[in-house]
Design a protein around this motif. Structure first.
Motif, PDB file in Angstrom:
ATOM      1  N   VAL A 326      12.862  21.410  23.586  1.00  0.00           N
ATOM      2  CA  VAL A 326      12.157  22.072  22.506  1.00  0.00           C
ATOM      3  C   VAL A 326      10.627  22.003  23.117  1.00  0.00           C
ATOM      4  O   VAL A 326      10.375  20.898  23.357  1.00  0.00           O
ATOM      5  N   LEU A 327      10.026  23.153  23.200  1.00  0.00           N
ATOM      6  CA  LEU A 327       8.786  23.006  24.002  1.00  0.00           C
ATOM      7  C   LEU A 327       7.800  24.047  23.457  1.00  0.00           C
ATOM      8  O   LEU A 327       8.353  25.140  22.800  1.00  0.00           O
ATOM      9  N   PRO A 328       6.668  23.839  23.323  1.00  0.00           N
ATOM     10  CA  PRO A 328       5.562  24.861  22.879  1.00  0.00           C
ATOM     11  C   PRO A 328       5.443  26.176  23.535  1.00  0.00           C
ATOM     12  O   PRO A 328       5.685  26.160  25.139  1.00  0.00           O
ATOM     13  N   VAL A 329       5.438  27.139  23.064  1.00  0.00           N
ATOM     14  CA  VAL A 329       5.462  28.555  23.716  1.00  0.00           C
ATOM     15  C   VAL A 329       4.296  28.452  24.931  1.00  0.00           C
ATOM     16  O   VAL A 329       4.348  29.069  25.995  1.00  0.00           O
ATOM     17  N   ALA A 330       3.186  27.837  24.814  1.00  0.00           N
ATOM     18  CA  ALA A 330       2.170  27.611  25.779  1.00  0.00           C
ATOM     19  C   ALA A 330       2.480  27.033  27.010  1.00  0.00           C
ATOM     20  O   ALA A 330       1.833  27.109  28.003  1.00  0.00           O
ATOM     21  N   ALA A 432      -0.811  39.205  20.989  1.00  0.00           N
ATOM     22  CA  ALA A 432      -1.947  39.297  21.740  1.00  0.00           C
ATOM     23  C   ALA A 432      -2.197  37.572  22.324  1.00  0.00           C
ATOM     24  O   ALA A 432      -3.124  37.448  23.104  1.00  0.00           O
ATOM     25  N   GLY A 433      -1.430  36.761  21.636  1.00  0.00           N
ATOM     26  CA  GLY A 433      -1.826  35.293  22.058  1.00  0.00           C
ATOM     27  C   GLY A 433      -0.281  34.914  22.599  1.00  0.00           C
ATOM     28  O   GLY A 433      -0.544  34.713  24.187  1.00  0.00           O
ATOM     29  N   ALA A 434       0.682  34.479  22.090  1.00  0.00           N
ATOM     30  CA  ALA A 434       1.775  33.620  22.701  1.00  0.00           C
ATOM     31  C   ALA A 434       2.524  34.582  23.649  1.00  0.00           C
ATOM     32  O   ALA A 434       2.771  33.902  24.757  1.00  0.00           O
ATOM     33  N   LEU A 435       3.140  35.877  23.265  1.00  0.00           N
ATOM     34  CA  LEU A 435       3.468  36.509  24.325  1.00  0.00           C
ATOM     35  C   LEU A 435       2.688  37.028  25.583  1.00  0.00           C
ATOM     36  O   LEU A 435       3.325  37.013  26.645  1.00  0.00           O
ATOM     37  N   ALA A 436       1.536  37.276  25.427  1.00  0.00           N
ATOM     38  CA  ALA A 436       0.731  37.778  26.496  1.00  0.00           C
ATOM     39  C   ALA A 436       0.432  36.435  27.342  1.00  0.00           C
ATOM     40  O   ALA A 436       0.452  36.663  28.515  1.00  0.00           O
ATOM     41  N   GLY A 437       0.126  35.318  26.581  1.00  0.00           N
ATOM     42  CA  GLY A 437       0.054  34.270  27.492  1.00  0.00           C
ATOM     43  C   GLY A 437       1.329  33.827  28.236  1.00  0.00           C
ATOM     44  O   GLY A 437       1.012  33.364  29.415  1.00  0.00           O
ATOM     45  N   ALA A 438       2.416  33.856  27.703  1.00  0.00           N
ATOM     46  CA  ALA A 438       3.822  33.725  28.540  1.00  0.00           C
ATOM     47  C   ALA A 438       3.797  34.725  29.540  1.00  0.00           C
ATOM     48  O   ALA A 438       4.303  34.314  30.899  1.00  0.00           O
ATOM     49  N   ALA A 439       3.463  36.241  29.561  1.00  0.00           N
ATOM     50  CA  ALA A 439       3.764  36.980  30.346  1.00  0.00           C
ATOM     51  C   ALA A 439       2.715  37.065  31.543  1.00  0.00           C
ATOM     52  O   ALA A 439       2.975  37.068  32.671  1.00  0.00           O
ATOM     53  N   GLY A 440       1.591  36.652  31.391  1.00  0.00           N
ATOM     54  CA  GLY A 440       0.367  36.442  32.048  1.00  0.00           C
ATOM     55  C   GLY A 440      -0.302  37.520  32.852  1.00  0.00           C
ATOM     56  O   GLY A 440      -1.255  37.640  33.241  1.00  0.00           O
TER      57      GLY A 440
END
Length: 497
Positions: A326-330, A432-440
């Motif tokens: 289990v890990l934070p999406v960030a 705009a936050g979690a998914l965008a941060g993962a996508a880059g």
């Protein structure tokens, strides 16, 4: 005229005293840190509804902002979803700036002086954070707090992603999760009758007629002005003020310091509502087809003040099965997994399915990369989600009623039937936050979303996600309008259009 030393120089001077071996790596990290913060700032300048920007003009060589006083600000064509340090120089009229603090000083708009100070601290603290990372990411962690401590750069889109005013270099090294310290929480006994308590305060933190409240050492020294005779070692998590007790729960402490946008105390209404909110959240989560768990609040207590309070929560690790992590999406960006388009599309499908289902039921999660965690199978596939920290969700009585879910007595700020407010909360944090941060990048995000939405059931919320500009917190505007309460919003180009 004498100029005060910059935050970069101040950190270097302190570092030379408290950790001189780290100084060369800190100095080497400064140019990259300036570019990282400048890139976040440029995103805000390019997209936030700033009152002193009269027009934005796209050109072949980038973007020009026309300012109210006649000046022009020019930089590269912005990607609102990029997380790298892709902006190295911005030009204000005829002057080039590679330092975000100096750029904002040069802009000389209302509240720019204080914001420039925060940006300077952000650059210096970010360079300090990066300086201590040699060899840290060579293996995947097994423990939850180790995943949290891999998130070095802080918020992926906030210009003050690492600003920690009020923290000395020694305190950043001692308490910052990215520096991987052990923190000694103070244990302070308080008469039980003087405390507001909800949930079950554990016997291990009781002493006769006293409750024992965990206190962050920075808070004890700088706000409460007291020493703590008893202490307990803990591992700091992403939020800095929340720590993992070895073998025990996570402890959210009061920390009256400004981190990114907010001063992080624990309000008395949130303590009063914590147990009720925890029980309530389990009801809609149970209707998410087994794809979502919400960490339970075990107990919350406050000794008469937001400055002296604590919340005990389940560790998300409790929701991992055999071989799962289990890990934070960030922290996903540190794994390399989002680099696979197929993996990223599957992850986007999972998070959107859960987020939209909860929104349909009447709960808008603030599902940014810190609050939202993913359960990975032994093979690294995303299989379930875990959500923590319910303090900033939004709840719709009308939607809940349509699904036969009772509405508890929640703080008024959490309750709204405004469709735009509900969608802003979820889309701004998740997409705009979690998914965008993962996508880059905007290209990777668009590809993942286009694949993910094909399999989602139709709904008015999905239609809004597919057709309207994407909301995101206007983080630069918010720091430049400190007397305006609440969130302010920008509208970003929709990657699905």
């Amino acid at each position: 005229m004498h100029r005060p030393p910059s935050a970069e120089a101040e950190v270097a001077d302190e570092l030379a005293v408290v950790r001189p071996a780290l100084l060369p790596r800190y100095e080497a990290a400064l140019p990259g840190a300036r570019a990282a913060v400048l890139s976040r700032l440029w995103r805000g300048l390019a997209h936030d509804p700033l009152p002193w920007v009269t027009r934005r003009e796209q050109g072949g060589d980038g973007l020009t902002l026309h300012l109210r006083d006649g000046r022009r600000l020019h930089g590269p064509r912005p990607d609102p979803y990029a997380t790298g340090a892709y902006v190295t120089v911005v030009r204000l009229d005829e002057t080039d700036y590679d330092d975000p603090a100096r750029l904002v000083t040069g802009l000389a708009v209302p509240h720019s002086a204080s914001f420039a100070g925060e940006l300077g601290h952000s650059v210096a603290s970010l360079a300090l954070s990066r300086a201590g990372q040699e060899g840290v990411r060579d293996t995947w962690p097994d423990r939850d707090w180790e995943w949290e401590q891999r998130v070095v750069d802080g918020h992926p889109f906030h210009p003050t992603c690492r600003s920690r005013p009020g923290f000395s270099v020694a305190e950043q090294l001692a308490y910052g999760p990215e520096h991987r310290p052990l923190v000694e929480l103070g244990l302070v006994p308080v008469r039980a009758r003087e405390c507001l308590v909800t949930g079950e305060w554990p016997a291990a933190l009781r002493d006769g007629r006293h409750l024992v409240l965990p206190v962050h050492p920075w808070q004890a020294a700088h706000v409460l002005k007291r020493s703590c005779e008893e202490r307990r070692v803990a591992h700091p998590l992403m939020s800095l003020r929340t720590l993992a007790l070895p073998g025990g729960p996570h402890v959210k402490t009061s920390l009256s310091a400004r981190l990114t946008s907010s001063v992080r105390d624990i309000s008395l209404p949130s303590v009063a509502a914590s147990a009720l909110l925890s029980d309530f959240a389990a009801v809609p989560a149970a209707r998410a087809d087994g794809l979502l768990h919400v960490t339970r609040t075990l107990g919350a207590a406050a000794a008469g003040s937001p400055d002296f309070a604590a919340v005990l929560r389940q560790s998300p690790q409790e929701y991992a099965g055999g071989g799962e992590r289990v890990l934070p999406v960030a922290a996903l960006a540190t794994t390399g997994l989002p680099g696979s388009p197929g993996w990223l599309a599957g992850f986007a499908r999972l998070t959107l399915a859960v987020g939209l289902r909860l929104l349909e039921l009447g709960v808008a999660l603030e599902a940014h990369g810190q609050n939202l965690l993913v359960v990975l199978s032994a093979a690294g596939e995303p299989v379930r989600l875990v959500y923590r920290d319910l303090a900033d969700i939004r709840v719709s009585p009308a939607r809940l009623a349509r699904h036969g879910i009772a509405v508890p007595e929640l703080p008024a700020r959490m309750v709204t039937d405004d469709e735009d407010a509900l969608r802003r909360k979820l889309f701004g944090s998740l997409v705009a936050g979690a998914l965008a941060g993962a996508a880059g990048s905007g290209g990777a995000l668009a590809a993942a979303l286009q694949t993910a939405v094909r399999d989602l059931p139709p709904s008015p919320d999905l239609t809004a996600l597919r057709t309207e500009p994407l909301p995101a917190k206007a983080l630069t505007l918010m720091r430049l309008s400190p007397h305006t309460p609440g969130d302010q919003w920008a509208r970003l180009p929709n990657p699905l259009c």
